[in-house]
Design a protein around this motif. Structure first.
Motif, PDB file in Angstrom:
ATOM      1  N   GLY A   1       0.872  -1.264   0.036  1.00 36.32           N
ATOM      2  CA  GLY A   1      -0.169  -0.142  -0.063  1.00 36.32           C
ATOM      3  C   GLY A   1       0.864   1.294   0.001  1.00 36.32           C
ATOM      4  O   GLY A   1       0.470   2.271  -0.701  1.00 36.32           O
ATOM      5  N   ILE A   2       1.834   1.177   0.893  1.00 35.12           N
ATOM      6  CA  ILE A   2       2.661   2.344   0.823  1.00 35.12           C
ATOM      7  C   ILE A   2       3.440   2.767  -0.458  1.00 35.12           C
ATOM      8  O   ILE A   2       3.664   3.895  -1.003  1.00 35.12           O
ATOM      9  N   ALA A   3       3.934   1.494  -1.012  1.00 37.17           N
ATOM     10  CA  ALA A   3       4.754   1.613  -2.117  1.00 37.17           C
ATOM     11  C   ALA A   3       3.925   2.084  -3.398  1.00 37.17           C
ATOM     12  O   ALA A   3       4.291   2.786  -4.148  1.00 37.17           O
ATOM     13  N   GLY A   4       2.682   1.462  -3.115  1.00 36.18           N
ATOM     14  CA  GLY A   4       1.631   1.964  -4.310  1.00 36.18           C
ATOM     15  C   GLY A   4       1.296   3.318  -4.173  1.00 36.18           C
ATOM     16  O   GLY A   4       1.063   3.977  -5.287  1.00 36.18           O
TER      17      GLY A   4
ATOM     18  N   THR B   1       2.986   5.889  -3.276  1.00 41.83           N
ATOM     19  CA  THR B   1       4.452   6.568  -3.585  1.00 41.83           C
ATOM     20  C   THR B   1       4.414   6.490  -5.082  1.00 41.83           C
ATOM     21  O   THR B   1       4.769   7.417  -5.640  1.00 41.83           O
ATOM     22  N   ALA B   2       4.488   5.426  -5.541  1.00 40.94           N
ATOM     23  CA  ALA B   2       4.431   5.098  -7.013  1.00 40.94           C
ATOM     24  C   ALA B   2       3.437   5.763  -7.808  1.00 40.94           C
ATOM     25  O   ALA B   2       3.557   6.522  -8.869  1.00 40.94           O
ATOM     26  N   GLY B   3       2.283   5.602  -7.205  1.00 41.89           N
ATOM     27  CA  GLY B   3       1.024   6.315  -7.885  1.00 41.89           C
ATOM     28  C   GLY B   3       1.009   7.898  -7.801  1.00 41.89           C
ATOM     29  O   GLY B   3       0.799   8.611  -8.681  1.00 41.89           O
TER      30      GLY B   3
ATOM     31  N   LEU C   1       8.509   0.886 -11.956  1.00 41.94           N
ATOM     32  CA  LEU C   1      10.021   1.306 -11.566  1.00 41.94           C
ATOM     33  C   LEU C   1       9.771   1.526 -10.127  1.00 41.94           C
ATOM     34  O   LEU C   1      10.599   0.907  -9.311  1.00 41.94           O
ATOM     35  N   VAL C   2       9.169   2.416  -9.632  1.00 42.45           N
ATOM     36  CA  VAL C   2       9.054   2.995  -8.310  1.00 42.45           C
ATOM     37  C   VAL C   2       8.422   2.003  -7.288  1.00 42.45           C
ATOM     38  O   VAL C   2       8.993   1.529  -6.344  1.00 42.45           O
ATOM     39  N   LEU C   3       7.380   1.374  -7.618  1.00 37.61           N
ATOM     40  CA  LEU C   3       6.654   0.270  -6.962  1.00 37.61           C
ATOM     41  C   LEU C   3       7.695  -0.886  -6.773  1.00 37.61           C
ATOM     42  O   LEU C   3       7.920  -1.512  -5.890  1.00 37.61           O
ATOM     43  N   GLY C   4       8.353  -1.389  -7.858  1.00 39.07           N
ATOM     44  CA  GLY C   4       9.183  -2.617  -7.648  1.00 39.07           C
ATOM     45  C   GLY C   4      10.296  -2.335  -7.198  1.00 39.07           C
ATOM     46  O   GLY C   4      10.996  -3.272  -6.099  1.00 39.07           O
ATOM     47  N   GLY C   5      10.821  -0.963  -6.855  1.00 40.91           N
ATOM     48  CA  GLY C   5      11.999  -0.910  -6.007  1.00 40.91           C
ATOM     49  C   GLY C   5      11.590  -0.393  -4.371  1.00 40.91           C
ATOM     50  O   GLY C   5      12.383  -0.853  -3.868  1.00 40.91           O
ATOM     51  N   LEU C   6      10.289  -0.023  -4.350  1.00 39.40           N
ATOM     52  CA  LEU C   6      10.027   0.164  -2.785  1.00 39.40           C
ATOM     53  C   LEU C   6       9.332  -0.908  -2.242  1.00 39.40           C
ATOM     54  O   LEU C   6       9.382  -0.988  -0.896  1.00 39.40           O
TER      55      LEU C   6
ATOM     56  N   THR D   1      11.569  -3.123  -0.170  1.00 37.63           N
ATOM     57  CA  THR D   1      12.375  -2.320   0.758  1.00 37.63           C
ATOM     58  C   THR D   1      11.687  -1.884   1.870  1.00 37.63           C
ATOM     59  O   THR D   1      11.900  -1.989   2.974  1.00 37.63           O
ATOM     60  N   ILE D   2      10.275  -1.402   1.446  1.00 39.32           N
ATOM     61  CA  ILE D   2       9.354  -0.935   2.481  1.00 39.32           C
ATOM     62  C   ILE D   2       8.845  -2.218   3.360  1.00 39.32           C
ATOM     63  O   ILE D   2       9.017  -2.122   4.776  1.00 39.32           O
ATOM     64  N   THR D   3       8.712  -3.142   2.893  1.00 41.60           N
ATOM     65  CA  THR D   3       8.270  -4.363   3.515  1.00 41.60           C
ATOM     66  C   THR D   3       9.364  -4.829   4.653  1.00 41.60           C
ATOM     67  O   THR D   3       9.199  -5.309   5.802  1.00 41.60           O
ATOM     68  N   ARG D   4      10.654  -4.724   4.107  1.00 40.37           N
ATOM     69  CA  ARG D   4      11.729  -5.245   5.019  1.00 40.37           C
ATOM     70  C   ARG D   4      12.072  -3.955   6.056  1.00 40.37           C
ATOM     71  O   ARG D   4      11.911  -4.655   7.259  1.00 40.37           O
ATOM     72  N   LEU D   5      11.629  -3.115   5.793  1.00 43.45           N
ATOM     73  CA  LEU D   5      11.861  -1.989   6.888  1.00 43.45           C
ATOM     74  C   LEU D   5      10.445  -2.091   7.890  1.00 43.45           C
ATOM     75  O   LEU D   5      10.742  -2.016   9.104  1.00 43.45           O
TER      76      LEU D   5
END
Length: 165
Positions: A22-25, A27-29, A141-146, A149-153
């Motif tokens: 959700g956070i990555a989505g 942000t990418a959105g 690109l933003v979604l796949g990168g984040l 990373t965000i889930t690990r954090l």
């Protein structure tokens, strides 16, 4: 617990993976939305819900961005793609490819169908413009990168990025 790859990430509780997606989505959105707004496309997005307001365009766009992020997370977590998405750059590659898939399916077919269904001016199918490809690939690109990373954090904090000894 250090989450060093997506094989371990698949073992993260579902609610943390969903929050990460959700956070990555969002942000990418937001990144893609700024691109759409700069190109004057947000009123078209708003017309999907019978509006022409900038706020409605953003609301629809961000909601769809999160739904697509959940789809990405479900597709890559726990699948044969999971090890690759967790590798350095793998998430970016898979995310960009996912963005290209969205360009074809969502931008090229679903958007024109939806616009036509609500009585708005709809482009021909397929609606595959280079501007739309650039925006969807940027989103991916933003979604796949984040996402990893965000889930690990969310799971292990900054310790998730420590190299194993």
């Amino acid at each position: 617990m250090a989450i060093t790859d997506v094989t371990e990430l698949a073992e993260v509780p579902t609610e943390r993976r969903a929050l990460g997606a959700g956070i990555a989505g969002i942000t990418a959105g937001a990144v893609f939305g700024l691109y759409l707004q700069a190109g004057g496309t947000m009123p078209t997005i708003a017309s999907l819900v019978g509006s022409d307001s900038l706020a409605a365009g953003w609301a629809v766009h961000l909601l769809v961005s999160v739904v697509f992020a959940f789809g990405f997370a479900a597709a890559v977590t726990g699948s044969r793609l999971s090890a690759f998405v967790g590798s350095r750059g793998g998430g970016v590659v898979l995310g960009t490819l996912y963005g290209v898939l969205l360009w074809v399916v969502a931008g090229g077919v679903a958007l024109p169908l939806w616009l036509g269904a609500v009585g708005a001016s709809a482009p021909a199918i397929p609606n595959l413009t280079m501007e739309s490809l650039a925006g969807h690939a940027l989103y991916g690109l933003v979604l796949g990168g984040l996402y990893p990373t965000i889930t690990r954090l969310l799971t292990a904090g900054w310790g998730a990025f420590e190299q194993p000894s």
